[in-house]
Design a protein around this motif. Structure first.
Motif, PDB file in Angstrom:
ATOM      1  N   PHE A 105       0.796  -1.210   0.000  1.00 46.82           N
ATOM      2  CA  PHE A 105       0.000   0.000   0.000  1.00 46.82           C
ATOM      3  C   PHE A 105       0.839   1.276   0.000  1.00 46.82           C
ATOM      4  O   PHE A 105       0.289   2.372   0.015  1.00 46.82           O
ATOM      5  CB  PHE A 105      -0.998   0.024   1.169  1.00 46.82           C
ATOM      6  N   ALA A 106       2.154   1.170  -0.031  1.00 46.25           N
ATOM      7  CA  ALA A 106       2.998   2.362  -0.062  1.00 46.25           C
ATOM      8  C   ALA A 106       2.754   3.132  -1.361  1.00 46.25           C
ATOM      9  O   ALA A 106       2.821   2.577  -2.446  1.00 46.25           O
ATOM     10  CB  ALA A 106       4.467   1.970   0.038  1.00 46.25           C
ATOM     11  N   GLY A 107       2.411   4.423  -1.225  1.00 47.30           N
ATOM     12  CA  GLY A 107       2.199   5.267  -2.392  1.00 47.30           C
ATOM     13  C   GLY A 107       0.864   5.094  -3.072  1.00 47.30           C
ATOM     14  O   GLY A 107       0.651   5.596  -4.167  1.00 47.30           O
ATOM     15  N   ARG A 108      -0.064   4.399  -2.408  1.00 45.59           N
ATOM     16  CA  ARG A 108      -1.360   4.150  -3.043  1.00 45.59           C
ATOM     17  C   ARG A 108      -2.381   5.205  -2.675  1.00 45.59           C
ATOM     18  O   ARG A 108      -2.375   5.737  -1.571  1.00 45.59           O
ATOM     19  CB  ARG A 108      -1.907   2.781  -2.619  1.00 45.59           C
ATOM     20  N   TRP A 200      -2.459 -12.448  23.625  1.00 47.76           N
ATOM     21  CA  TRP A 200      -1.556 -11.858  22.630  1.00 47.76           C
ATOM     22  C   TRP A 200      -0.121 -11.919  23.159  1.00 47.76           C
ATOM     23  O   TRP A 200       0.171 -11.421  24.249  1.00 47.76           O
ATOM     24  CB  TRP A 200      -1.948 -10.413  22.346  1.00 47.76           C
ATOM     25  N   SER A 201       0.757 -12.520  22.374  1.00 48.51           N
ATOM     26  CA  SER A 201       2.154 -12.638  22.802  1.00 48.51           C
ATOM     27  C   SER A 201       2.901 -11.327  22.578  1.00 48.51           C
ATOM     28  O   SER A 201       2.453 -10.454  21.826  1.00 48.51           O
ATOM     29  CB  SER A 201       2.857 -13.753  22.019  1.00 48.51           C
ATOM     30  N   ARG A 202       4.034 -11.212  23.241  1.00 49.55           N
ATOM     31  CA  ARG A 202       4.855 -10.024  23.075  1.00 49.55           C
ATOM     32  C   ARG A 202       5.318  -9.878  21.627  1.00 49.55           C
ATOM     33  O   ARG A 202       5.346  -8.773  21.078  1.00 49.55           O
ATOM     34  CB  ARG A 202       6.069 -10.087  24.008  1.00 49.55           C
ATOM     35  N   ASP A 203       5.655 -11.002  20.990  1.00 51.05           N
ATOM     36  CA  ASP A 203       6.090 -10.953  19.597  1.00 51.05           C
ATOM     37  C   ASP A 203       4.966 -10.466  18.689  1.00 51.05           C
ATOM     38  O   ASP A 203       5.201  -9.681  17.761  1.00 51.05           O
ATOM     39  CB  ASP A 203       6.565 -12.336  19.144  1.00 51.05           C
ATOM     40  N   GLU A 204       3.749 -10.929  18.939  1.00 52.88           N
ATOM     41  CA  GLU A 204       2.609 -10.482  18.132  1.00 52.88           C
ATOM     42  C   GLU A 204       2.375  -8.987  18.305  1.00 52.88           C
ATOM     43  O   GLU A 204       2.109  -8.271  17.335  1.00 52.88           O
ATOM     44  CB  GLU A 204       1.362 -11.264  18.527  1.00 52.88           C
ATOM     45  N   LEU A 205       2.483  -8.524  19.533  1.00 53.17           N
ATOM     46  CA  LEU A 205       2.285  -7.096  19.780  1.00 53.17           C
ATOM     47  C   LEU A 205       3.360  -6.260  19.088  1.00 53.17           C
ATOM     48  O   LEU A 205       3.083  -5.171  18.564  1.00 53.17           O
ATOM     49  CB  LEU A 205       2.286  -6.813  21.284  1.00 53.17           C
ATOM     50  N   GLN A 206       4.589  -6.766  19.062  1.00 52.90           N
ATOM     51  CA  GLN A 206       5.661  -6.052  18.368  1.00 52.90           C
ATOM     52  C   GLN A 206       5.388  -5.989  16.864  1.00 52.90           C
ATOM     53  O   GLN A 206       5.604  -4.954  16.225  1.00 52.90           O
ATOM     54  CB  GLN A 206       7.005  -6.719  18.651  1.00 52.90           C
ATOM     55  N   LEU A 207       4.933  -7.102  16.299  1.00 52.07           N
ATOM     56  CA  LEU A 207       4.607  -7.115  14.875  1.00 52.07           C
ATOM     57  C   LEU A 207       3.454  -6.152  14.568  1.00 52.07           C
ATOM     58  O   LEU A 207       3.483  -5.420  13.571  1.00 52.07           O
ATOM     59  CB  LEU A 207       4.234  -8.526  14.428  1.00 52.07           C
ATOM     60  N   LEU A 208       2.438  -6.153  15.412  1.00 55.23           N
ATOM     61  CA  LEU A 208       1.313  -5.252  15.207  1.00 55.23           C
ATOM     62  C   LEU A 208       1.754  -3.792  15.310  1.00 55.23           C
ATOM     63  O   LEU A 208       1.260  -2.925  14.574  1.00 55.23           O
ATOM     64  CB  LEU A 208       0.220  -5.539  16.233  1.00 55.23           C
ATOM     65  N   ASP A 209       2.683  -3.513  16.207  1.00 57.25           N
ATOM     66  CA  ASP A 209       3.196  -2.146  16.335  1.00 57.25           C
ATOM     67  C   ASP A 209       3.902  -1.720  15.050  1.00 57.25           C
ATOM     68  O   ASP A 209       3.742  -0.581  14.589  1.00 57.25           O
ATOM     69  CB  ASP A 209       4.156  -2.064  17.526  1.00 57.25           C
ATOM     70  N   ILE A 210       4.657  -2.643  14.453  1.00 61.78           N
ATOM     71  CA  ILE A 210       5.366  -2.330  13.207  1.00 61.78           C
ATOM     72  C   ILE A 210       4.382  -2.026  12.079  1.00 61.78           C
ATOM     73  O   ILE A 210       4.515  -1.038  11.346  1.00 61.78           O
ATOM     74  CB  ILE A 210       6.300  -3.496  12.814  1.00 61.78           C
ATOM     75  N   VAL A 211       3.375  -2.879  11.921  1.00 63.28           N
ATOM     76  CA  VAL A 211       2.424  -2.664  10.833  1.00 63.28           C
ATOM     77  C   VAL A 211       1.576  -1.421  11.090  1.00 63.28           C
ATOM     78  O   VAL A 211       1.213  -0.695  10.148  1.00 63.28           O
ATOM     79  CB  VAL A 211       1.538  -3.910  10.617  1.00 63.28           C
ATOM     80  N   ALA A 212       1.276  -1.129  12.354  1.00 60.91           N
ATOM     81  CA  ALA A 212       0.513   0.083  12.671  1.00 60.91           C
ATOM     82  C   ALA A 212       1.296   1.330  12.274  1.00 60.91           C
ATOM     83  O   ALA A 212       0.736   2.287  11.721  1.00 60.91           O
ATOM     84  CB  ALA A 212       0.184   0.123  14.162  1.00 60.91           C
ATOM     85  N   ARG A 213       2.596   1.312  12.530  1.00 56.21           N
ATOM     86  CA  ARG A 213       3.417   2.461  12.157  1.00 56.21           C
ATOM     87  C   ARG A 213       3.523   2.597  10.638  1.00 56.21           C
ATOM     88  O   ARG A 213       3.540   3.708  10.099  1.00 56.21           O
ATOM     89  CB  ARG A 213       4.798   2.351  12.784  1.00 56.21           C
ATOM     90  N   ALA A 214       3.593   1.464   9.947  1.00 50.99           N
ATOM     91  CA  ALA A 214       3.664   1.514   8.485  1.00 50.99           C
ATOM     92  C   ALA A 214       2.385   2.106   7.896  1.00 50.99           C
ATOM     93  O   ALA A 214       2.416   2.968   7.012  1.00 50.99           O
ATOM     94  CB  ALA A 214       3.916   0.120   7.925  1.00 50.99           C
ATOM     95  N   ILE A 215       1.236   1.646   8.412  1.00 44.36           N
ATOM     96  CA  ILE A 215      -0.042   2.168   7.917  1.00 44.36           C
ATOM     97  C   ILE A 215      -0.180   3.654   8.239  1.00 44.36           C
ATOM     98  O   ILE A 215      -0.572   4.459   7.390  1.00 44.36           O
ATOM     99  CB  ILE A 215      -1.214   1.379   8.526  1.00 44.36           C
TER     100      ILE A 215
END
Length: 562
Positions: A105-108, A200-215
């Motif tokens: 979705f970058a640039g869309r 929710w595991s710590r790893d899942e929360l970290q991944l969600l944080d990354i995708v939230a920042r990207a969005i």
């Protein structure tokens, strides 16, 4: 089995588990890991379960004795190693999927597309039944239908949920996970990931944080582009119109762009006062004939000091401070202490001086009614950038208006000139014919004007023109228009006025001129009046009739109105 035999078997089992782990080290995905485990133990005693959270279990072989404790210890170490490897590969797989998601979705397109395109993959990666988009709307988290997909159980969000969202912190609730999308500024949008009872595991929360920042980064980029596009559109609109007609669109653009805004008003400078030029969602009757002293606005209502005022620094007021810093106001010239009643309905206010080359031209008020915390750093930043652009646009519009005004104004008398008359005539004729209302025209010239110039000089002639122009302006009624036609001739357009009414206006002008011009006792006007015909769609017959009437009076050689 003897102790030595059991020990040898446990040792052999440990070696088998070790060899299997070596073969598993090259696996690239959790799916590949599971397949290799199944191949490594086709007949037991280790069994690979099914499902997304699959694992390995000790089942033993049919008819075999129960495994000794040493063997089970070896299996336990093997199981833990497999579980860790599985979790690592699952994490890497999800990370890769989310990286692809971010790139997709970058640039869309629009903000709607950015968030909507992310939802199906989020559901797939985390095994969700649905994802719901939320927006911070005037102090409440409300669903955004365009950002919602899948099955969403009904849920009510509290002020505590909103506070956590604004802080940018994921919030685990009994029914799911609230994921704020916080970019450069405070989160104003979020995703609700419903999954009751999930840990929710710590790893899942970290991944969600990354995708939230990207969005949110992509969302911020699109918002910035949208704001720029709207400013360019506003620039074209402002430059095509006079400043008075541009004030309201300018204010509406500010309300659309500034996060948290619900209503607002625009004050423009008029001499030593600010007056309301535009207001949105306010009682305009309350603001009619209201103005503010510039010093009161700067020192009390704005309140950050002269230096910040001259730098256009936005400021935020909340709740009680609105009344503490509220300045008095003038209504029809009479000063009133305290604030306008509408201030009682404001929970927060952003005030922005709009200036150009160090001079404050206007003051922008942006208000929130429901939420004292509606405005944050993003609101201030957008308000600041908007004010800078608005200042340039207003300055250009004012300069353009001055040029247009100069082209339509007689320098000597300050009255609109013949060009302005021609433009005005078209409008008032069209209005009169459309609404079937009367329209009259007075044409006038100065009696024996040439004699004044010849005997007293051109300076006296100029003074006579100024005196006549001033008198005509003072005799105007609301809605009337006066022009210097050219030379010593003047024109008055009188909407909603019959011929009889025009003759009364002419008589009033004659009497006022006689009282005023003591230095030119012989100064009089020849005046002719005419009324628009029903079949005259351009005003050409109106001009001809008024001109004929004026020359008829000149031929009669006295000051009587023909």
């Amino acid at each position: 089995m003897s102790e030595s035999g059991a020990g040898d078997e446990a040792t052999a089992s440990a070696q088998v588990y070790s060899q299997v782990m070596v073969s598993l080290a090259s696996c690239r995905s959790a799916e590949e890991l599971r397949d290799r485990l199944v191949q490594a133990f086709p007949e037991g005693p280790v069994v690979v379960t099914t499902g997304p959270d699959w694992s390995v279990e000790w089942r033993g072989k049919a008819g075999a004795e129960e495994a000794d404790p040493a063997h089970l210890v070896a299996f336990g170490h093997f199981r833990d190693s497999v579980t860790n490897l599985r979790d690592t590969l699952l994490l890497l797989g999800r990370s890769a999927q989310l990286s692809q998601l971010a790139l997709s979705f970058a640039g869309r397109g629009t903000d709607q597309q950015v968030i909507r395109s992310a939802l199906p993959q989020l559901m797939e990666v985390f095994g969700l039944l649905g994802v719901q988009g939320l927006r911070d709307h005037h102090g409440r988290l409300v669903p955004e239908p365009a950002w919602t997909t899948g099955t969403i159980p009904e849920v009510t969000f509290t002020r505590e949920d909103l506070a956590a969202c604004r802080q940018g912190k994921p919030l685990i609730r009994p029914g799911g996970l609230l994921l704020p999308l916080a970019g450069r500024w405070r989160a104003r949008i979020a995703l609700w990931l419903p999954d009751p009872g999930r840990r929710w595991s710590r790893d899942e929360l970290q991944l969600l944080d990354i995708v939230a920042r990207a969005i949110s980064t992509e969302y911020d980029r699109i918002q910035s582009q949208r704001h720029l596009s709207e400013l360019l559109s506003m620039q074209r609109s402002l430059l095509e119109n006079d400043p008075e007609s541009a004030y309201r669109p300018l204010l509406q653009q500010a309300l659309q762009q500034i996060p948290g805004a619900q209503s607002g008003s625009l004050l423009v400078r008029d001499g030593e006062l600010f007056r309301y030029a535009a207001a949105v969602t306010f009682d305009e009757a309350e603001l009619s004939q209201v103005s503010f002293r510039i010093d009161d606005t700067r020192d009390n209502w704005y309140g950050l000091g002269k230096d910040a005022w001259l730098r256009g620094v936005p400021r935020i007021l909340r709740n009680a401070r609105l009344h503490v810093q509220g300045s008095g106001f003038l209504r029809e010239g009479e000063y009133h202490e305290g604030t306008l009643p509408s201030v009682d309905h404001i929970a927060a206010n952003i005030g922005v001086p709009i200036l150009h080359h160090g001079e404050v031209y206007a003051f922008l008020n942006i208000d929130a009614h429901n939420d004292p915390d509606a405005f944050a750093e993003d609101s201030v930043e957008v308000a600041r950038s908007f004010a800078v652009q608005a200042a340039l646009l207003l300055h250009e519009a004012w300069q353009r208006s001055r040029i247009q005004h100069a082209a339509r104004t007689d320098v000597l008398t300050g009255l609109p000139n013949r060009r302005a008359f021609t433009e005005c005539l078209e409008g008032v004729v069209a209005n009169a014919q459309r609404h079937k209302t009367p329209l009259s025209l007075l044409l006038a010239d100065i009696t024996r004007f040439k004699a004044i110039n010849d005997t007293l000089g051109h300076a006296a002639g100029d003074q006579a023109l100024v005196e006549v122009g001033t008198t005509l302006r003072e005799c105007l009624r609301a809605g009337d228009h006066v022009f210097r036609w050219g030379g010593d001739e003047f024109a008055l357009l009188l909407p909603y006025t019959t011929l009889e009414g025009a003759l009364q206006v002419a008589e009033r002008i004659r009497e006022a001129l006689a009282r005023r011009v003591a230095c030119h006792p012989a100064l009089e006007l020849n005046m002719g009046a005419a009324t628009l015909r029903t079949d005259d769609m351009t005003g050409s017959f109106l001009l001809r009739d008024a001109d004929a009437a004026m020359y008829q009076q000149k031929r009669e050689s006295h000051s009587r109105i023909s």
